[in-house]
Write a protein that holds these residues in place. Structure first.
Motif, PDB file in Angstrom:
ATOM      1  N   VAL A  14     -49.640  21.302  25.859  1.00 32.20           N
ATOM      2  CA  VAL A  14     -48.812  21.487  27.049  1.00 32.20           C
ATOM      3  C   VAL A  14     -49.269  22.766  27.735  1.00 32.20           C
ATOM      4  CG1 VAL A  14     -46.470  21.879  27.886  1.00 32.20           C
ATOM      5  CG2 VAL A  14     -46.854  20.306  25.978  1.00 32.20           C
ATOM      6  N   LEU A  15     -49.662  22.622  28.991  1.00 34.41           N
ATOM      7  CA  LEU A  15     -50.127  23.796  29.744  1.00 34.41           C
ATOM      8  C   LEU A  15     -48.970  24.449  30.497  1.00 34.41           C
ATOM      9  CD1 LEU A  15     -52.867  25.234  30.438  1.00 34.41           C
ATOM     10  CD2 LEU A  15     -52.899  23.861  32.525  1.00 34.41           C
ATOM     11  N   ILE A  16     -48.115  23.631  31.107  1.00 35.23           N
ATOM     12  CA  ILE A  16     -46.968  24.166  31.861  1.00 35.23           C
ATOM     13  C   ILE A  16     -45.724  23.351  31.509  1.00 35.23           C
ATOM     14  CG2 ILE A  16     -46.076  24.823  34.130  1.00 35.23           C
ATOM     15  CD1 ILE A  16     -48.982  24.640  35.198  1.00 35.23           C
ATOM     16  N   THR A  17     -44.725  24.021  30.991  1.00 32.85           N
ATOM     17  CA  THR A  17     -43.499  23.338  30.540  1.00 32.85           C
ATOM     18  C   THR A  17     -42.631  22.940  31.741  1.00 32.85           C
ATOM     19  OG1 THR A  17     -42.246  25.400  30.459  1.00 32.85           O
ATOM     20  CG2 THR A  17     -43.432  24.767  28.444  1.00 32.85           C
ATOM     21  N   PRO A  18     -41.693  22.004  31.530  1.00 31.25           N
ATOM     22  CA  PRO A  18     -40.771  21.621  32.609  1.00 31.25           C
ATOM     23  C   PRO A  18     -40.004  22.831  33.180  1.00 31.25           C
ATOM     24  CG  PRO A  18     -40.637  20.037  30.824  1.00 31.25           C
ATOM     25  CD  PRO A  18     -41.519  21.155  30.334  1.00 31.25           C
ATOM     26  N   ASP A  19     -39.584  23.739  32.337  1.00 35.49           N
ATOM     27  CA  ASP A  19     -38.843  24.920  32.820  1.00 35.49           C
ATOM     28  C   ASP A  19     -39.679  25.788  33.751  1.00 35.49           C
ATOM     29  OD1 ASP A  19     -36.607  24.195  31.474  1.00 35.49           O
ATOM     30  OD2 ASP A  19     -36.728  25.755  29.927  1.00 35.49           O
ATOM     31  N   ARG A 165     -52.650   6.674  34.163  1.00 34.21           N
ATOM     32  CA  ARG A 165     -51.672   6.909  33.095  1.00 34.21           C
ATOM     33  C   ARG A 165     -51.208   8.367  33.084  1.00 34.21           C
ATOM     34  NH1 ARG A 165     -55.414   4.441  28.617  1.00 34.21           N
ATOM     35  NH2 ARG A 165     -54.056   5.583  27.220  1.00 34.21           N
ATOM     36  N   PHE A 166     -50.145   8.611  32.387  1.00 34.70           N
ATOM     37  CA  PHE A 166     -49.570   9.944  32.150  1.00 34.70           C
ATOM     38  C   PHE A 166     -48.806  10.550  33.332  1.00 34.70           C
ATOM     39  CE2 PHE A 166     -53.461   9.770  29.461  1.00 34.70           C
ATOM     40  CZ  PHE A 166     -52.877   9.848  28.209  1.00 34.70           C
ATOM     41  N   ARG A 167     -48.653   9.815  34.440  1.00 32.34           N
ATOM     42  CA  ARG A 167     -47.955  10.396  35.598  1.00 32.34           C
ATOM     43  C   ARG A 167     -46.515  10.753  35.271  1.00 32.34           C
ATOM     44  NH1 ARG A 167     -51.175   9.680  40.246  1.00 32.34           N
ATOM     45  NH2 ARG A 167     -52.388   7.767  40.313  1.00 32.34           N
ATOM     46  N   ASN A 168     -45.953  10.065  34.292  1.00 39.36           N
ATOM     47  CA  ASN A 168     -44.535  10.214  33.964  1.00 39.36           C
ATOM     48  C   ASN A 168     -44.211  11.414  33.076  1.00 39.36           C
ATOM     49  OD1 ASN A 168     -46.105   8.709  32.083  1.00 39.36           O
ATOM     50  ND2 ASN A 168     -44.239   8.139  31.001  1.00 39.36           N
ATOM     51  N   LEU A 169     -45.203  12.111  32.577  1.00 37.92           N
ATOM     52  CA  LEU A 169     -44.885  13.249  31.703  1.00 37.92           C
ATOM     53  C   LEU A 169     -44.123  14.316  32.482  1.00 37.92           C
ATOM     54  CD1 LEU A 169     -48.286  13.735  29.808  1.00 37.92           C
ATOM     55  CD2 LEU A 169     -46.309  12.307  29.179  1.00 37.92           C
ATOM     56  N   PRO A 170     -43.072  14.910  31.891  1.00 37.16           N
ATOM     57  CA  PRO A 170     -42.291  15.929  32.608  1.00 37.16           C
ATOM     58  C   PRO A 170     -42.939  17.317  32.588  1.00 37.16           C
ATOM     59  CG  PRO A 170     -41.293  15.497  30.482  1.00 37.16           C
ATOM     60  CD  PRO A 170     -42.465  14.540  30.600  1.00 37.16           C
TER      61      PRO A 170
END
Ligand code: IMP
Ligand code: MG
Length: 177
Positions: A14-19, A165-170
């Motif tokens: 994960v490079l940048i988290t949702p927060d 693919r993967f567009r839906n990752l938050p």
């Protein structure tokens, strides 16, 4: 956070988290709301990659905002020539336009689009990009609103894809290719 595994390809990290995404997107929106408070702003979101970013961005903007979409597909890498597969629905003439992009890499795509949009005589035009791979730039391009400068890695999520693919990752993840 759950790391996505979509078939045979993994997200390595994960490079940048949702927060962090929400924090930075709200800061960009605050700046935009201040800068365009007198005129309002017309967002032109470039599909498909920017749709999640644009959807979050407008919800933090506090001034009158107009939204339109343009869909493009690249004619092969590094040519900078793009095919417009869906054009804007309305004229942007006289409007203060902010072109919303997911990521600026070489800069060729954005530079082509800016030239195309300028011909439609907006009152002004600026770029708002969530991610900037500035080390890869081959065209000098002023990005007035930039979310994060990232290294030269292939990222997915938050609207961005690898082979659709993967567009839906938050979050924004780095692919293990
Ligand atoms: P540019 O013309 O080289 O600036 O390419 C910009 C476009 O390439 C972006 O709008 C994306 O569609 C795509 N792109 C570049 N890097 C990435 C990446 O790391 N992940 C997903 N798409 C990317
Ligand atoms: Mg794109």
């Amino acid at each position: 956070m759950k790391i996505s595994n979509d078939g045979d390809i993994d997200v390595a990290k994960v490079l940048i988290t949702p927060d962090r995404l929400q924090q930075r997107v709200s800061e960009l929106a605050l700046q935009i709301s201040q800068d365009f408070s007198e005129t309002g702003v017309a967002l032109v979101a470039i599909l498909r990659g920017s749709f999640v970013f644009a959807a979050d961005l407008i919800r933090y903007i506090t001034i009158p905002v107009y939204v339109d979409f343009m869909s493009i597909s690249s004619y092969g890498s590094q040519t900078g020539i793009v095919r417009i597969t869906k054009d804007l629905d309305e004229s942007i003439r006289g409007r203060h336009v902010l072109m919303v992009e997911d990521i600026i890499d070489t800069g060729l795509t954005a530079s082509y689009l800016i030239q195309n949009l300028r011909r439609r005589e907006p009152a002004s035009i600026e770029i708002c990009a969530l991610l900037d791979k500035s080390a890869r730039r081959i065209i000098d391009l002023p990005i007035k609103y930039s979310g994060f400068d990232i290294p030269d890695v292939f990222v997915v999520g938050y609207g961005m894809d690898y082979r659709q693919r993967f567009r839906n990752l938050p979050y924004i993840g780095v692919l293990a290719l």
